[in-house]
Every structure is written in C-alpha cells, then in structure tokens.
Design an enzyme around this catalytic site. Structure first.
Site, PDB file in Angstrom:
ATOM      1  N   ARG A 115       0.852  -1.186   0.000  1.00 59.93           N
ATOM      2  CA  ARG A 115       0.000   0.000   0.000  1.00 59.93           C
ATOM      3  C   ARG A 115       0.890   1.239   0.000  1.00 59.93           C
ATOM      4  O   ARG A 115       1.923   1.284   0.661  1.00 59.93           O
ATOM      5  CB  ARG A 115      -0.923   0.017   1.221  1.00 59.93           C
ATOM      6  CG  ARG A 115      -2.071  -0.988   1.156  1.00 59.93           C
ATOM      7  CD  ARG A 115      -3.079  -0.624   0.070  1.00 59.93           C
ATOM      8  NE  ARG A 115      -4.239  -1.511   0.050  1.00 59.93           N
ATOM      9  CZ  ARG A 115      -4.345  -2.592  -0.702  1.00 59.93           C
ATOM     10  NH1 ARG A 115      -3.327  -2.945  -1.486  1.00 59.93           N
ATOM     11  NH2 ARG A 115      -5.452  -3.323  -0.677  1.00 59.93           N
ATOM     12  N   HIS A 165      -0.775   0.116 -10.114  1.00 64.08           N
ATOM     13  CA  HIS A 165      -1.469  -0.797  -9.191  1.00 64.08           C
ATOM     14  C   HIS A 165      -2.048  -2.004  -9.951  1.00 64.08           C
ATOM     15  O   HIS A 165      -3.256  -2.244  -9.959  1.00 64.08           O
ATOM     16  CB  HIS A 165      -2.587  -0.069  -8.440  1.00 64.08           C
ATOM     17  CG  HIS A 165      -2.976  -0.758  -7.161  1.00 64.08           C
ATOM     18  ND1 HIS A 165      -3.488  -0.094  -6.071  1.00 64.08           N
ATOM     19  CD2 HIS A 165      -2.948  -2.075  -6.789  1.00 64.08           C
ATOM     20  CE1 HIS A 165      -3.752  -0.948  -5.099  1.00 64.08           C
ATOM     21  NE2 HIS A 165      -3.431  -2.166  -5.521  1.00 64.08           N
ATOM     22  N   GLU A 199      -3.329   7.424  -4.758  1.00 63.78           N
ATOM     23  CA  GLU A 199      -3.432   7.019  -6.163  1.00 63.78           C
ATOM     24  C   GLU A 199      -4.877   7.174  -6.645  1.00 63.78           C
ATOM     25  O   GLU A 199      -5.821   6.998  -5.877  1.00 63.78           O
ATOM     26  CB  GLU A 199      -2.952   5.572  -6.345  1.00 63.78           C
ATOM     27  CG  GLU A 199      -3.699   4.538  -5.521  1.00 63.78           C
ATOM     28  CD  GLU A 199      -3.084   3.143  -5.639  1.00 63.78           C
ATOM     29  OE1 GLU A 199      -3.862   2.224  -5.959  1.00 63.78           O
ATOM     30  OE2 GLU A 199      -1.860   2.978  -5.411  1.00 63.78           O
TER      31      GLU A 199
END
Length: 322
Positions: free
Chosen positions: A241, A288, A270
């Site tokens: 994360r 991601h 993000e």
C-alpha cells in the site's frame, strides 16, 4: 440460496466470467460503464439491496456504513485489503464483511519480482530510449545497473505474498532477510533470517520489498530515519500500500542516490501520485496492477461470490472478517 434471488449491488465493472456467474444467482445491479460513484450515489443505488460487492475504491467509512439501507446485510470486498471498510461500524450495524485472501498471492509476487528486476536494471530508462529512438548503440558504460543475483533481499511483512516473493528470489540466489510480528517456524523460513524490528532489518537490505498491511502503525513507516538505515545504493520495492512509504522522504533519497532506484506499484492518494516520481529516471512505476491477471481477477470475483453464496445459504462465509 433463497427462492427469490437476493439483490446485489456491484459497484464496479467486473470480469466477464464473474458477471456471468453472479447474474445467474443474484438480481444484480451492475455498473456497466465503471463510473466511480460518489457516496450519495452509492447509498442511493444500495436501496433495497441485500448485499454489496465493492472494491477498494469505495470508501466504506463509519458514516457511509451508518447511512446504508437497513436491507444491506453483507459487504463482499473484491480485495484482500480491507482498510477502506470500517469493520467496527459494520459490526455495530450487523453487516457481515468478507474479503478475498489467498487468490492473488502469486500474481502480486510476480509483479514484485518484476519491480525488483526492472528497478535494478534501469528498465524504464532503457525502454524510453528505444521508444523515443534515442538509442545510439552499445557502450561499455551504457545503462549499467545493479545485479540482483546473490544480493540480500529484505522482506517487510512475511505473509503469504512475502513468502511467495522469497520463493522466487531464491531462484536468483538471493539471501532472504525478513521482519514480521512473529517469527515463522524454521521449516517455513527456508533459511530466511529473522529480524524482530524494521530497524534491525533495514541495514541488511540491498533490496527491500514491502508486504505489510496498511495500518496506523505502518503509516509512513518507511520515512527518512528508516531509509537512512539502509545501505547506500539500496533499492526499494512496494506492492503493498502506498501509505506505508513517506513519499517526500523516498523521493529525496532517490534524488541524492542514497536509494539507487525504486519499483512502485502502489502510491499514496493514487491515482493522483506525487508528481515528483514522474521526473525521476530511477523509478519504475506501475499503475497498481499487482493482481491484474485474468486468472487472479476471476478468482477474486469467485471468492466474493463464494462468500455471498455461503451467507445466503445460512452458512458462515469462509472469508468472513466480521
């Protein structure tokens, strides 16, 4: 399952095979255009639904959960992480919450190794030169990077994904160091060297791969003081994360050369990442995509549906959090 299909709100567009299965068992309310709903839109669409299949992009904080219609009895999140859901608020409202552990371990570990290799071998710089037609030929000192084979890999958070990364790294003859709350059994360590704290781990990390959960204790834990403990020229990789890393501290370390390179698949705030990362040639950045394989994204959806099916049969869902 009840004779009348339960009503299920699906907050994002799901893989085709997942949609095919869920529409056979549920009265599904879909988000075909994959719009990110506001809190008000989500609450409005949840009216009359017995279940919500959400993702990490939906912030189920205490106020949102308190405002959910009383018909909502279960939230199945399409993710392993559940920091976007206030579990205490869900429990207080009598809502069951489930997640999707185990199924994205290999895909995320693969991306961690991709980031290790790409950051070490300056993949972004090389790929850009080729695409922009700026490659002028081979030279002895051209794009010289860091060798991965035989180096020390520190794993912060030796859970399922951390162990999978360790298995892959052993193929590169890397020495594995790790830190987690409790030491693994010797048979599970497979020769990895345990350190009780992050502070003890970092001096042994030519490479650091982050795999701990996002908690208040790990928020910005990789800060200036911790980065200073790493060997000069170390490489940082994050597939966990973004909030675990203090962006300003890492960016400064990348600029100074204290940290030679970083491979990042996750970021704080993000997709609105710190723009300074984009200007650094020694970063390899991904959007991601750790779990982004057909096999894994289908498995995540099927996990959600397995949990929902169990709940509506009257059984305890296998991946129940509360």
């Amino acid at each position: 399952m009840p004779n009348t299909p339960p009503s299920l709100l699906v907050t994002r567009a799901m893989p085709r095979d997942v949609i095919s299965r869920l529409t056979r068992s549920y009265e599904a309310r879909l988000n075909d255009d994959d719009t990110l709903w506001s809190r008000e839109e989500l609450l409005e669409r949840a009216a009359g639904c017995a279940a919500i299949l959400c993702t990490s992009t939906e912030k189920m904080d205490a106020d949102t959960i308190a405002a959910l219609p009383d018909e909502v009895k279960i939230i199945a999140t399409y993710s392993v992480g559940f920091e976007h859901i206030d579990l205490t608020a869900a429990k207080d409202k009598g809502i069951v919450v489930t997640n999707t552990p185990d199924v994205l371990t290999n895909a995320t570990a693969d991306v961690a190794m991709l980031l290790i290799l790409a950051a070490a071998r300056r993949a972004y710089e090389g790929e850009r030169l080729v695409r922009e037609d700026k490659w002028t030929g081979w030279k002895p000192n051209f794009l010289v990077g860091t060798e991965v084979t035989g180096k020390r890999l520190g794993i912060f958070g030796m859970g399922r994904i951390g162990e999978a990364v360790a298995r892959r790294a052993r193929g590169f003859d890397m020495t594995i160091h790790y830190s987690k709350r409790q030491r693994l059994p010797a048979s599970q360590e497979q020769g990895a060297i345990y350190h009780e704290t992050l502070e003890a781990l970092l001096p042994h990390c030519d490479f650091l791969s982050i795999h701990c959960p996002a908690t208040p204790e790990t928020h910005h834990v990789l800060d200036r003081d911790h980065l200073a403990l790493m060997p000069d020229g170390a490489i940082v990789v994050n597939t966990a994360r973004g909030t675990i890393v203090d962006d300003a501290a890492l960016i400064d370390a990348l600029k100074s050369g204290k940290i030679a390179a970083a491979g990042l698949d996750v970021f704080e705030n993000e997709p609105k990442i710190n723009p300074a990362y984009r200007d650094l040639p020694n970063t390899f950045l991904l959007p991601h995509v750790g779990s982004a394989t057909v096999e894994t994204r289908n498995a995540m959806g099927f996990k959600c549906l397995d949990n929902l099916d169990a709940f509506f049969r009257g059984d305890s869902p296998p991946d129940r959090l509360v």
